[in-house]
Motif scaffolding. Structure first.
Motif, PDB file in Angstrom:
ATOM      1  N   GLY A   1       0.770  -1.237   0.307  1.00 35.73           N
ATOM      2  CA  GLY A   1      -0.200  -0.165   0.242  1.00 35.73           C
ATOM      3  C   GLY A   1       0.723   1.141  -0.026  1.00 35.73           C
ATOM      4  N   GLU A   2       1.762   1.148   0.584  1.00 39.25           N
ATOM      5  CA  GLU A   2       2.692   2.296   0.771  1.00 39.25           C
ATOM      6  C   GLU A   2       3.480   2.857  -0.270  1.00 39.25           C
ATOM      7  N   ALA A   3       3.864   1.387  -1.326  1.00 38.91           N
ATOM      8  CA  ALA A   3       4.096   1.240  -2.706  1.00 38.91           C
ATOM      9  C   ALA A   3       3.697   2.134  -3.507  1.00 38.91           C
ATOM     10  N   ILE A   4       2.394   1.313  -3.680  1.00 39.44           N
ATOM     11  CA  ILE A   4       1.423   2.379  -4.565  1.00 39.44           C
ATOM     12  C   ILE A   4       1.411   3.941  -4.093  1.00 39.44           C
ATOM     13  N   ARG A   5       0.882   3.756  -2.605  1.00 39.36           N
ATOM     14  CA  ARG A   5       1.121   5.543  -2.447  1.00 39.36           C
ATOM     15  C   ARG A   5       1.825   6.468  -3.195  1.00 39.36           C
ATOM     16  N   ALA A   6       3.414   5.753  -2.950  1.00 45.80           N
ATOM     17  CA  ALA A   6       4.610   6.360  -3.557  1.00 45.80           C
ATOM     18  C   ALA A   6       4.677   6.750  -4.654  1.00 45.80           C
ATOM     19  N   MET A   7       3.847   6.026  -5.242  1.00 51.52           N
ATOM     20  CA  MET A   7       4.463   5.970  -7.435  1.00 51.52           C
ATOM     21  C   MET A   7       2.990   6.664  -7.675  1.00 51.52           C
ATOM     22  N   HIS A   8       2.135   7.309  -6.478  1.00 54.08           N
ATOM     23  CA  HIS A   8       1.534   7.643  -6.933  1.00 54.08           C
ATOM     24  C   HIS A   8       1.606   9.370  -7.121  1.00 54.08           C
ATOM     25  N   LEU A   9       2.171   9.517  -6.434  1.00 52.10           N
ATOM     26  CA  LEU A   9       3.229  10.507  -4.892  1.00 52.10           C
ATOM     27  C   LEU A   9       4.241  10.954  -6.439  1.00 52.10           C
ATOM     28  N   GLY A  10       4.569  10.094  -7.228  1.00 52.64           N
ATOM     29  CA  GLY A  10       5.671  10.629  -8.281  1.00 52.64           C
ATOM     30  C   GLY A  10       6.738   9.850  -7.911  1.00 52.64           C
ATOM     31  N   ALA A  11       7.265   8.386  -7.045  1.00 51.75           N
ATOM     32  CA  ALA A  11       7.835   8.111  -7.473  1.00 51.75           C
ATOM     33  C   ALA A  11       7.897   7.338  -8.439  1.00 51.75           C
ATOM     34  N   TRP A  12       9.465   6.876  -8.688  1.00 50.48           N
ATOM     35  CA  TRP A  12       9.894   6.557  -9.824  1.00 50.48           C
ATOM     36  C   TRP A  12      10.040   5.121  -9.695  1.00 50.48           C
ATOM     37  N   GLY A  13      10.649   5.090  -9.158  1.00 47.70           N
ATOM     38  CA  GLY A  13      10.909   2.972  -8.485  1.00 47.70           C
ATOM     39  C   GLY A  13      10.543   2.883  -7.188  1.00 47.70           C
ATOM     40  N   TYR A  14      10.548   1.083  -6.588  1.00 48.52           N
ATOM     41  CA  TYR A  14      10.578   0.691  -5.838  1.00 48.52           C
ATOM     42  C   TYR A  14      10.969  -0.369  -5.289  1.00 48.52           C
ATOM     43  N   ILE A  15      11.727  -0.406  -3.599  1.00 46.80           N
ATOM     44  CA  ILE A  15      12.380  -1.841  -3.081  1.00 46.80           C
ATOM     45  C   ILE A  15      12.080  -1.482  -2.066  1.00 46.80           C
ATOM     46  N   THR A  16      11.797  -3.084  -1.857  1.00 50.75           N
ATOM     47  CA  THR A  16      11.436  -3.982  -0.411  1.00 50.75           C
ATOM     48  C   THR A  16      13.456  -4.137   0.187  1.00 50.75           C
ATOM     49  N   LYS A  17      13.217  -3.390   2.489  1.00 50.51           N
ATOM     50  CA  LYS A  17      13.700  -3.640   3.073  1.00 50.51           C
ATOM     51  C   LYS A  17      13.180  -4.752   4.483  1.00 50.51           C
ATOM     52  N   PRO A  18      14.765  -5.622   4.605  1.00 56.57           N
ATOM     53  CA  PRO A  18      15.693  -5.739   3.854  1.00 56.57           C
ATOM     54  C   PRO A  18      16.047  -5.774   2.215  1.00 56.57           C
ATOM     55  N   ILE A  19      17.123  -5.544   2.145  1.00 60.00           N
ATOM     56  CA  ILE A  19      17.759  -5.799   0.680  1.00 60.00           C
ATOM     57  C   ILE A  19      18.428  -7.071   0.215  1.00 60.00           C
ATOM     58  N   MET A  20      17.974  -7.967   0.102  1.00 58.43           N
ATOM     59  CA  MET A  20      18.268  -8.932  -0.007  1.00 58.43           C
ATOM     60  C   MET A  20      19.337  -9.177  -1.384  1.00 58.43           C
ATOM     61  N   ASN A  21      18.811  -8.457  -2.099  1.00 61.22           N
ATOM     62  CA  ASN A  21      19.458  -8.396  -3.916  1.00 61.22           C
ATOM     63  C   ASN A  21      20.509  -7.384  -4.339  1.00 61.22           C
ATOM     64  N   LEU A  22      21.515  -7.498  -4.002  1.00 57.25           N
ATOM     65  CA  LEU A  22      22.527  -6.259  -4.435  1.00 57.25           C
ATOM     66  C   LEU A  22      21.707  -6.445  -6.048  1.00 57.25           C
ATOM     67  N   ASP A  23      21.912  -7.328  -6.668  1.00 55.92           N
ATOM     68  CA  ASP A  23      21.901  -6.995  -8.314  1.00 55.92           C
ATOM     69  C   ASP A  23      19.877  -6.287  -8.533  1.00 55.92           C
ATOM     70  N   GLU A  24      19.121  -6.354  -7.482  1.00 53.96           N
ATOM     71  CA  GLU A  24      18.587  -5.776  -7.728  1.00 53.96           C
ATOM     72  C   GLU A  24      18.000  -4.395  -7.365  1.00 53.96           C
ATOM     73  N   ILE A  25      19.397  -3.912  -6.884  1.00 55.01           N
ATOM     74  CA  ILE A  25      19.525  -2.111  -6.770  1.00 55.01           C
ATOM     75  C   ILE A  25      19.879  -1.824  -8.273  1.00 55.01           C
TER      76      ILE A  25
END
Length: 541
Positions: free
Chosen positions: A90-114
């Motif tokens: 839900g937070e990710a969707i809200r952030a994208m609606h506000l104008g975020a260009w991308g979203y990643i989850t924490k903790p970051i387990m896969n450095l390739d994802e970054i």
């Protein structure tokens, strides 16, 4: 002269998470700024103007949502990647609606994802800048045309002819093509003269045409028509995915449609690969969860099995002690029976039953041991693996399934094989998958499977072959076996990920997986594993 490093701002109130992400980005060559809250982050942003911003969403003083909203309004060209805990969609969707260009989850387990996320966002920023610059150049061209018609036409056609994007000028409202640049000829495979007088919608798939015609017909004034993904075909019939942007311009006294087209086929393929990688990551997490569940089940089975083993030994002793008494009773009572059996048959039968209980308990113990070993996660570096032990473990885990499906299963283990490089549990995972596939390919119990090991004389290390007498595969199927999501058994629950994951595991070990098959004549899956290398000593012979 080398380019200046890209500057990234990391905003996170959790110092450990912030510094960990900053360290990872610095190792990848980025210049990193850090802020502990949104207010401090905005100050650094206005002062240094970083290329990219990572912001946590939940922070004191000023939340990440406020940061996203402020930047979207004041500096919309700066890409923002939001960060929040796993499960907070839900937070990710809200952030994208506000104008975020991308979203990643924490903790970051896969450095390739970054790295993938940064590359995707920077590519989008580049396209936005290019589009803006392109629009500005075109507006400048239109202004020049109003002042000096002939000079503006010359400049326009220089731009038109040399642009990398395909550009087509169409007459309104019938959309007949008036002119096309060389890039358009290259995109669709037609000589420029053959493009002229054709209607633009004819280059696109039939299903796309109604929406395309309706959208272009509505263009007036400053409005524009934009479609990111349109299905088209070139002259040879090759399918394309094209992005199209169109708007009205005036050349002389005539209003025409200016259509800019770009081949997006490669971009779509890259996006699909990214989605496949994300799906593989999800599948890996599922497998890890299954491993934990298997380990727990093995532990629960072990306790009652120990009780069975202990009680069986005690019952056997009780039986041996009572046997003389029962024999004496049988001597004085002809026809004496136990459990419906004449007493003369009881000793042999009972010994067989006790032996069966002991063997069954040992078998359960062996299966539990293999299951716990299979579920145990591997280490952080490559280790030596006993090929024959890995094969034996996989066969033990699948023993029930093997006996249920075929009467002809053969195991041929070559002695004195050298240790190979790899994690035993992961090699077992690959073998379980290959043997399971071989079992599913058998049309009847009379068809067999042979699992064999051998020394790889050519490359060193060892080989494992799983050969079945199943239905075999066509050349087309064989060529796509390791593609993610490709499966011939989707209707029966196949995911199409098993062989793809197995192929990835073996490549990570420095090995290889290849297949030989012919329809109606079975399939051979061959695993090549490199020799185990000891630092300072080389390969173990």
């Amino acid at each position: 002269m080398s380019e200046a490093p890209i500057t990234i701002l990391v905003i996170d109130d959790e110092m450990l998470a912030r510094e960990s992400l900053a360290s990872c980005l610095e190792e990848q060559g980025y210049c990193v700024l850090q802020a502990s809250d949104g207010s401090q982050g905005l100050e650094l942003l206005y002062r240094h103007r970083p290329t990219l911003v990572f912001t946590d969403l939940r922070m004191p003083v000023m939340s990440g949502f406020e940061v996203v909203e402020r930047l979207t309004q004041e500096l919309p060209e700066v890409p923002i990647i939001a960060m929040s805990g796993v499960g907070n969609f839900g937070e990710a969707i809200r952030a994208m609606h506000l104008g975020a260009w991308g979203y990643i989850t924490k903790p970051i387990m896969n450095l390739d994802e970054i790295g993938i996320t940064i590359a995707r966002v920077l590519e989008r920023a580049r396209l936005v800048r290019e589009n803006l610059e392109y629009r500005q150049r075109l507006e400048h061209l239109v202004e020049e045309r109003t002042r000096q018609l002939r000079q503006s036409e010359q400049r326009f056609y220089q731009f038109f002819l040399k642009h990398d994007d395909a550009i087509i000028l169409c007459r309104v409202p019938d959309l007949v093509i008036l002119d096309a640049n060389p890039a358009a000829s290259k995109l669709f495979g037609f000589p420029c003269q053959e493009i002229l007088a054709r209607k633009l919608p004819l280059f696109f798939a039939t299903a796309e045409r109604p929406d395309l015609i309706a959208g272009l017909a509505r263009l007036t004034g400053e409005s524009f028509f934009l479609r990111e993904h349109l299905e088209a075909k070139d002259r040879a019939g090759t399918e394309l995915v094209v992005s199209l942007k169109a708007w009205s311009i005036t050349i002389g006294n005539e209003t025409v449609l200016y259509c800019s087209l770009r081949n997006a086929t490669e971009k779509i393929m890259l996006e699909k690969r990214l989605q496949d990688s994300q799906t593989r990551l999800i599948q890996a997490h599922k497998l890890a969860s299954i491993g934990m569940l298997a380990s727990g089940i093995a532990h629960e089975i072990n306790n009652p099995n120990n009780l069975i083993a202990f009680n069986t030994d005690l019952l056997a002793e009780v039986w041996r002690d009572s046997l003389p008494v029962l024999a004496g009773h049988a001597g004085t009572h002809p026809g004496f029976t136990l459990g419906g059996l004449p007493f003369g048959e009881v000793p042999v039968t009972t010994d067989r039953l006790f032996k069966g209980l002991v063997d069954g308990s040992r078998r359960i113990d062996a299966i539990v041991g293999q299951l716990k070993q299979y579920a145990r996660p591997g280490g952080t570096g490559a280790e030596g693996c006993d090929v024959n032990r890995a094969v034996t473990s996989a066969v033990t885990l699948l023993d029930h399934q093997i006996k249920r499906i075929t009467d002809r299963f053969e195991l041929k283990l070559s002695p004195d094989l050298p240790p190979v490089r790899g994690f035993p549990q992961q090699i077992e995972q690959v073998l379980i998958n290959l043997i399971s596939n071989a079992l599913q390919a058998l049309p009847g119990r009379e068809r067999g499977i042979v699992v064999s090991t051998a020394r790889d004389e050519e490359r060193g290390g060892g080989t494992i072959m799983v050969a079945d007498e199943g239905v075999g595969m066509s050349r087309e199927t064989l060529a796509r076996l390791t593609e993610p999501f490709f499966s011939t058994r989707h209707e029966s629950g196949g995911t199409g990920l098993g062989l793809s994951i197995s192929d990835s595991i073996l490549r990570e070990h420095g090995g290889a997986l290849c297949f030989e098959s012919e329809e109606g004549k079975g399939t051979r899956a061959i695993i090549h594993l490199p020799p185990c290398v000891v630092p300072g000593q080389g390969a173990i012979p």
